[in-house]
Design a protein around this motif. Structure first.
Motif, PDB file in Angstrom:
ATOM      1  N   PRO A  83      -3.187  -2.435  16.543  1.00 17.25           N
ATOM      2  CA  PRO A  83      -2.264  -1.383  16.982  1.00 17.25           C
ATOM      3  C   PRO A  83      -0.821  -1.811  16.761  1.00 17.25           C
ATOM      4  O   PRO A  83      -0.485  -2.991  16.815  1.00 17.25           O
ATOM      5  N   LEU A  84       0.023  -0.834  16.506  1.00 19.53           N
ATOM      6  CA  LEU A  84       1.431  -1.083  16.223  1.00 19.53           C
ATOM      7  C   LEU A  84       2.276  -0.426  17.310  1.00 19.53           C
ATOM      8  O   LEU A  84       2.063   0.732  17.664  1.00 19.53           O
ATOM      9  N   LYS A  85       3.250  -1.169  17.833  1.00 15.33           N
ATOM     10  CA  LYS A  85       4.052  -0.676  18.949  1.00 15.33           C
ATOM     11  C   LYS A  85       5.321   0.033  18.509  1.00 15.33           C
ATOM     12  O   LYS A  85       6.003   0.640  19.337  1.00 15.33           O
ATOM     13  N   ILE A  86       5.683  -0.075  17.229  1.00 17.65           N
ATOM     14  CA  ILE A  86       6.873   0.600  16.734  1.00 17.65           C
ATOM     15  C   ILE A  86       6.490   1.555  15.607  1.00 17.65           C
ATOM     16  O   ILE A  86       5.392   1.473  15.056  1.00 17.65           O
ATOM     17  N   VAL A  87       7.401   2.457  15.265  1.00 13.10           N
ATOM     18  CA  VAL A  87       7.200   3.349  14.126  1.00 13.10           C
ATOM     19  C   VAL A  87       7.802   2.668  12.906  1.00 13.10           C
ATOM     20  O   VAL A  87       9.016   2.486  12.817  1.00 13.10           O
ATOM     21  N   ALA A  88       6.949   2.261  11.969  1.00 10.48           N
ATOM     22  CA  ALA A  88       7.401   1.506  10.811  1.00 10.48           C
ATOM     23  C   ALA A  88       6.897   2.150   9.526  1.00 10.48           C
ATOM     24  O   ALA A  88       5.855   2.823   9.517  1.00 10.48           O
ATOM     25  N   ALA A  89       7.631   1.939   8.447  1.00 11.63           N
ATOM     26  CA  ALA A  89       7.214   2.459   7.142  1.00 11.63           C
ATOM     27  C   ALA A  89       5.889   1.836   6.733  1.00 11.63           C
ATOM     28  O   ALA A  89       5.735   0.621   6.738  1.00 11.63           O
ATOM     29  N   TRP A 113       0.829  -1.210   0.000  1.00 13.03           N
ATOM     30  CA  TRP A 113       0.000   0.000   0.000  1.00 13.03           C
ATOM     31  C   TRP A 113       0.859   1.254   0.000  1.00 13.03           C
ATOM     32  O   TRP A 113       0.498   2.260  -0.602  1.00 13.03           O
ATOM     33  N   LEU A 114       2.036   1.178   0.629  1.00 16.06           N
ATOM     34  CA  LEU A 114       2.945   2.320   0.622  1.00 16.06           C
ATOM     35  C   LEU A 114       3.566   2.498  -0.763  1.00 16.06           C
ATOM     36  O   LEU A 114       3.703   3.623  -1.255  1.00 16.06           O
ATOM     37  N   ASP A 115       3.936   1.395  -1.402  1.00 19.58           N
ATOM     38  CA  ASP A 115       4.494   1.479  -2.754  1.00 19.58           C
ATOM     39  C   ASP A 115       3.482   2.096  -3.718  1.00 19.58           C
ATOM     40  O   ASP A 115       3.833   2.938  -4.557  1.00 19.58           O
ATOM     41  N   LEU A 175      -7.015  -1.853  -2.893  1.00 17.84           N
ATOM     42  CA  LEU A 175      -6.383  -2.371  -4.103  1.00 17.84           C
ATOM     43  C   LEU A 175      -5.235  -3.327  -3.809  1.00 17.84           C
ATOM     44  O   LEU A 175      -4.964  -4.240  -4.597  1.00 17.84           O
ATOM     45  N   THR A 176      -4.539  -3.136  -2.698  1.00 18.57           N
ATOM     46  CA  THR A 176      -3.354  -3.960  -2.422  1.00 18.57           C
ATOM     47  C   THR A 176      -3.614  -5.078  -1.423  1.00 18.57           C
ATOM     48  O   THR A 176      -2.869  -6.066  -1.408  1.00 18.57           O
ATOM     49  N   LEU A 177      -4.656  -4.930  -0.585  1.00 19.43           N
ATOM     50  CA  LEU A 177      -4.994  -5.948   0.415  1.00 19.43           C
ATOM     51  C   LEU A 177      -6.489  -6.250   0.316  1.00 19.43           C
ATOM     52  O   LEU A 177      -7.277  -5.831   1.161  1.00 19.43           O
ATOM     53  N   PRO A 178      -6.908  -6.997  -0.710  1.00 22.60           N
ATOM     54  CA  PRO A 178      -8.350  -7.199  -0.956  1.00 22.60           C
ATOM     55  C   PRO A 178      -9.087  -7.926   0.161  1.00 22.60           C
ATOM     56  O   PRO A 178     -10.314  -7.825   0.241  1.00 22.60           O
ATOM     57  N   ASP A 179      -8.372  -8.653   1.020  1.00 16.78           N
ATOM     58  CA  ASP A 179      -9.037  -9.379   2.110  1.00 16.78           C
ATOM     59  C   ASP A 179      -9.079  -8.588   3.417  1.00 16.78           C
ATOM     60  O   ASP A 179      -9.628  -9.064   4.420  1.00 16.78           O
ATOM     61  N   ILE A 192      -6.037  11.240   7.917  1.00 15.32           N
ATOM     62  CA  ILE A 192      -5.441   9.911   7.890  1.00 15.32           C
ATOM     63  C   ILE A 192      -4.340   9.878   6.835  1.00 15.32           C
ATOM     64  O   ILE A 192      -4.520  10.381   5.718  1.00 15.32           O
ATOM     65  N   ALA A 193      -3.196   9.300   7.208  1.00 16.27           N
ATOM     66  CA  ALA A 193      -2.052   9.213   6.305  1.00 16.27           C
ATOM     67  C   ALA A 193      -1.212   8.017   6.731  1.00 16.27           C
ATOM     68  O   ALA A 193      -1.561   7.292   7.656  1.00 16.27           O
ATOM     69  N   MET A 194      -0.100   7.797   6.039  1.00 11.77           N
ATOM     70  CA  MET A 194       0.784   6.675   6.388  1.00 11.77           C
ATOM     71  C   MET A 194       2.194   7.190   6.621  1.00 11.77           C
ATOM     72  O   MET A 194       2.645   8.159   5.991  1.00 11.77           O
TER      73      MET A 194
END
Length: 224
Positions: A141-147, A69-71, A118-122, A161-163
């Motif tokens: 929830p995510l415990k680290i800051v990740a790309a 999704w980031l790509d 589009l990238t994760l249809p499920d 909302i953003a990434m």
């Protein structure tokens, strides 16, 4: 081999201005390269040689895969709600759903819904994904800051909302829609985060924390 278009997109992602993202090297692209090189204490010759290339495109943390999704979102950098209205509208409806005209409506949620769908249809999307703050319950929830981490923010009168593509001590560097009326990367204060960062349930959790980086853009105060 890295293309000129990829270099232009990376410069734009980092807050530099390479001109049109058209894959054609020119004066604006060379000037942006020089600005990047000076900021990184490199030889400012405007040429993306091996040293500049390594700094411009650092290796991804071993074991982590670039989120799709980031790509996809990166490929849309520069699309403007008025200047590229038809292209943007057609893409936002390409997943089968859309909020409407991005020139008339706040479309950060529509952008996020489209890249995820589009990238994760499920992947289960939030109820009414066009309302930015509904993404506070997305995935896990995510415990680290990740790309690629999904970041819901508060703003005057609503949400955004953003990434995540990077961060520093006080701000997240985020890629999203409806940022200065376009798909851009900007900086948003960490204290505006509305709950924890989120991550899709159907994609492996990241293992490496993003290191601090710099982004030469003004901190956004209101993405409306």
């Amino acid at each position: 081999m890295t293309t000129t278009l990829e270099i232009q997109r990376r410069l734009a992602e980092l807050g530099y201005q390479p001109g049109r993202l058209d894959g054609i090297p020119g004066r604006e692209t060379a000037a942006a390269v020089k600005q990047f090189q000076r900021a990184r204490n490199l030889n400012a010759d405007g040429i993306v040689g091996p040293v500049t290339m390594a700094v411009l495109f650092p290796r991804k943390p071993e074991g982590d895969v670039s989120p799709p999704w980031l790509d996809l979102a990166r490929a849309k950098i520069g699309l403007h709600e008025r200047l590229n209205n038809k292209t943007l509208r057609d893409w936002l409806r390409s997943d089968g759903n859309t909020l409407g005209d991005p020139a008339q409506l706040p479309w950060c949620g529509d952008f996020m819904e489209t890249v995820i769908a589009l990238t994760l249809p499920d992947e289960v999307l939030p109820a009414n994904p066009y309302y930015a703050l509904n993404w506070r319950e997305f995935g896990v929830p995510l415990k680290i800051v990740a790309a690629g981490a999904i970041a819901p923010f508060t703003r005057p009168g609503g949400g955004h909302i953003a990434m995540v593509v990077g961060h520093d001590k006080s701000t997240f560097h985020v890629l999203g829609g409806n940022q200065s009326n376009a798909v851009t990367i900007t900086r948003i204060a960490k204290d505006r985060l509305a709950g924890p960062l989120r991550w899709p349930k159907t994609f492996p959790l990241p293992t490496a924390e993003l290191p601090f980086t710099t982004l030469d853009v003004t901190v956004s105060q209101n993405e409306a």
